[in-house]
Structures are given as structure tokens and as C-alpha cells.
Motif scaffolding. Sequence first.
Motif, PDB file in Angstrom:
ATOM      1  N   ALA A   1       0.834  -1.167  -0.033  1.00 15.65           N
ATOM      2  CA  ALA A   1       0.037  -0.089   0.230  1.00 15.65           C
ATOM      3  C   ALA A   1       0.674   1.217   0.081  1.00 15.65           C
ATOM      4  O   ALA A   1       2.031   1.139   0.382  1.00 15.65           O
ATOM      5  CB  ALA A   1      -0.942   0.164   1.108  1.00 15.65           C
TER       6      ALA A   1
ATOM      7  N   SER B   1      -4.013  -1.096  -6.935  1.00 13.39           N
ATOM      8  CA  SER B   1      -3.526  -1.830  -5.693  1.00 13.39           C
ATOM      9  C   SER B   1      -2.800  -1.218  -4.731  1.00 13.39           C
ATOM     10  O   SER B   1      -2.920  -1.313  -3.651  1.00 13.39           O
ATOM     11  CB  SER B   1      -2.684  -3.011  -6.075  1.00 13.39           C
ATOM     12  OG  SER B   1      -3.476  -3.706  -7.140  1.00 13.39           O
ATOM     13  N   ARG B   2      -1.779  -0.278  -4.967  1.00 10.52           N
ATOM     14  CA  ARG B   2      -1.267   0.541  -3.909  1.00 10.52           C
ATOM     15  C   ARG B   2      -2.136   1.557  -3.340  1.00 10.52           C
ATOM     16  O   ARG B   2      -2.208   1.731  -2.061  1.00 10.52           O
ATOM     17  CB  ARG B   2       0.032   1.160  -4.517  1.00 10.52           C
ATOM     18  CG  ARG B   2       1.129   0.065  -4.979  1.00 10.52           C
ATOM     19  CD  ARG B   2       2.292   0.999  -5.389  1.00 10.52           C
ATOM     20  NE  ARG B   2       2.145   1.562  -6.606  1.00 10.52           N
ATOM     21  CZ  ARG B   2       2.697   1.276  -7.878  1.00 10.52           C
ATOM     22  NH1 ARG B   2       2.986   0.162  -8.334  1.00 10.52           N
ATOM     23  NH2 ARG B   2       2.217   2.192  -8.856  1.00 10.52           N
ATOM     24  N   HIS B   3      -2.807   2.217  -4.023  1.00 14.39           N
ATOM     25  CA  HIS B   3      -3.908   3.283  -3.711  1.00 14.39           C
ATOM     26  C   HIS B   3      -5.123   3.220  -4.538  1.00 14.39           C
ATOM     27  O   HIS B   3      -5.081   3.443  -5.611  1.00 14.39           O
ATOM     28  CB  HIS B   3      -3.263   4.513  -3.615  1.00 14.39           C
ATOM     29  CG  HIS B   3      -4.001   5.302  -2.535  1.00 14.39           C
ATOM     30  ND1 HIS B   3      -5.417   6.142  -2.833  1.00 14.39           N
ATOM     31  CD2 HIS B   3      -3.927   5.878  -1.361  1.00 14.39           C
ATOM     32  CE1 HIS B   3      -5.627   6.726  -2.138  1.00 14.39           C
ATOM     33  NE2 HIS B   3      -5.029   6.758  -1.169  1.00 14.39           N
TER      34      HIS B   3
END
Length: 407
Positions: free
Chosen positions: A93, A144-146
Amino acid sequence: MLRRIRSEQLQVGMFVARLGGPWINHPFWRAKFLVANEDQVRQIQSAGVQEVWIDILKGRNIPAPDTPEIPGPVPAPESTPDPMDPATVPQPAATLDAEIVRARELLQSGKAVIGSMFADIRMGRALEVNGALLLVDSASRSLSRHGQALLALARLKARGDENYLHAFAVCALMIAVGRTLGLPDDEVRELGLAGLVHDIGKLTLPDTPVHKASERTPDEEEIYRRHPSAGYRILNEARLYSNIPLDVCVHHHERVDGRGFPYGLAGSELSVHARIGAICDAYDSLTSSRPGHQPWSPARAMEYMAVRVDTLFDRRVFKAFTRTVGIYPLGTVLRLRSNRLAVVCAQNEADPLRPKVMAFYSVPQSRPTPTELIDLRHSGETVVAFENAAEWGYSEQQLMEIYAGSA
Ligand SMILES: [Fe+2]
């Protein structure tokens, strides 16, 4: 049940469950299909694919006994991350401000990729999707990260870049909504590609009816309405062996009440993919600047679409859409009970009506104030109205500078 065979053993009637090697290196990027003809067999073999996993419950098996099965592991189940597959590798994340920096770079490179893809189509060259597919995977990793950074950034479109960025924004929205709906990874990837190419047919039509600022004449409207079918032809000629981009391309202007175009399909005649395409395309079009249209705020676009659920838009998909972008999307400007303006900087999953906001402007004093981060779940503040940032002299870019530093 999967069997691993050499590609020279492949025959018409076999069901391909997976092709050996990175999927990006071969034209069958949707690597699950029934081999329909010798042409497909030749294409797989000439693409340098060494081995193929076939599903013998869904298609023909290899003749026994003189064609031994190649020993070796079968692919991992789809639900587990595949180390060969860049889209499904778990991503750590990231904070909003960190991801906005990466998403900005991604948009820049994406513009070049989409620009060259569009230029090829305008020149009448065949569609080349490998670069587009890498872009889909990069967008997927960013989300997926943010979950919000790329979506917020993709709403900001500089003049002249609208077409490229509309394609990219719809791509990102479709990936995000597909995930919210829990669709399988390979379908989500196809949705991403569908977003990139959904309006590709416009490139083959005369400019005037497509990009006209004033209302189109009936003849111009008739030409404009050809773009879904024109796009379908381009994708069909590219022989992707994939249904979702074709489906979305030809049906993204269909509406659930049957009053869309080109075929006037209604209700269950429309796939979930086409319904996702319709909502993501409409939202990005409403919030973007284009000839004859000033960009609407995300909140205004959401309100407009919400009252058209069950007539224009599918209820279940719209619900997933609001869960994805938030009832108050990132960057929405709200007036608080204290008569301050605040911009939404994070969603509260458990309580979507009470997002985190950054207060930045005093209405009675008509001037900016020091910023204050407020979690509306744990505050006496409440939302009293939506506001249009432009009327208060703020651009979307300035708002982003306020909220991106707040996460
Ligand atoms: Fe369109």
C-alpha cells in the motif's frame, strides 16, 4: 483438468487454459479459449509458444498413447498470485501523495502509448495492443497501491490530451469497478483494455460530428453513432480472441432501458461488462472538458447518474461504482456547517457519507484559511452542500495540491 502439452501437439478442438511464457509475448493475451481453426494453431506455434496447458474437460484431449504428456507442474489456481503475471503480484500500500507522484508518471507514459496506438489506427495500421496491455497492468498495480490516486489524477485533463486521457481514465475506472464487483483477474484485465479502446472507432470517423461543440445535426448524429461499430471492426481485425473489449466497444452507448445505440439493447441483453463500460464512460465524459462541455464536479456527475439508475444505468453496477469512487469522490468540494469549504481527501469505507476532508476556505471571510484535516465520523461538523470549486477560484489541480498532502 489440465494437461501440459508441447505446442506442436495442439489441435483444433482443444481448449487452451494457459500458454507457456509471459502472456505479453504472444498475440493470445486472453489465453483461455477453444482452438477454433488451424489458423489459430499456426499463430500459437509461430508466436514461439513452447508449451500449452489444455483443459481436457472443456475440449479435445491429445491422442494416446504415442503422445506422452510432458511432466511438470500445472499452473497455480487463478485465485493465487502468479509470479509470471505482473498484474497479480501483490503491491504494498502507498500513501495518497506518494501514489499521486507515481500515477502522474504513469499518465505521462500512458499518453505516449495511447497516442501511438491511436496514430496507428488513424493511419489504417493494425491495432497493436502489447503496449496497451502493459499500461493496463501498470494501472492495475497503481490501484492496488492506492485505490483513489490514479482515478483522481486521471480526471484532470489538459486541453489537447482529452482523448488519450479519457481512454486511460475509463481504463482505470473499469479495472477498479471490476475489482469491486469481485470479477476474476483475467476479466478485470480485459476490462482495462476495453477502457483503453472503447472509443477507438471515433478515430476512423470525420472529426466534425465526433468533436462538435454545438448540437449535432441529424446527419452528424448518424455518423457519430457509427463509432461503436467502427471500433468493433478494428478490434475484430486485430484478432485478439477476446470478447470483453469487443463487447464494451460496441455496447458502451447502450442503455438499460433500450434507448441507447447502436442496437437499442435493453436489460439482460447487456453484459455486465457493457454496463460497467457505460457507467465509467459516462462518468468520465461528464467530469471532463470537451468541446461544448465544461467539466462537471464529480459530485454533480454522481447526482446526475444516480437519478438515471434503471433507465440509463444498471443499478448493481452503479452501486459498485459509488463504492469504488465514493459517494463523495476524492477532490469533491463540500460546504461544512461551520461555513468553511473543505475538499474530500479520503473515504471512510465503513461510513461513506462521512469522508475525511481538508477544510481550506472561510466563506464569511472570503479567503483561504490554514488547512485542517477533519474526519467527519468523529467531528461535530456536517456537510451542508456541494460546492463548485471553480466558482471559488480553485482549479482541480490546486485542490489536488490541498488534498494530496493530507493523507
Ligand atoms: Fe463512445
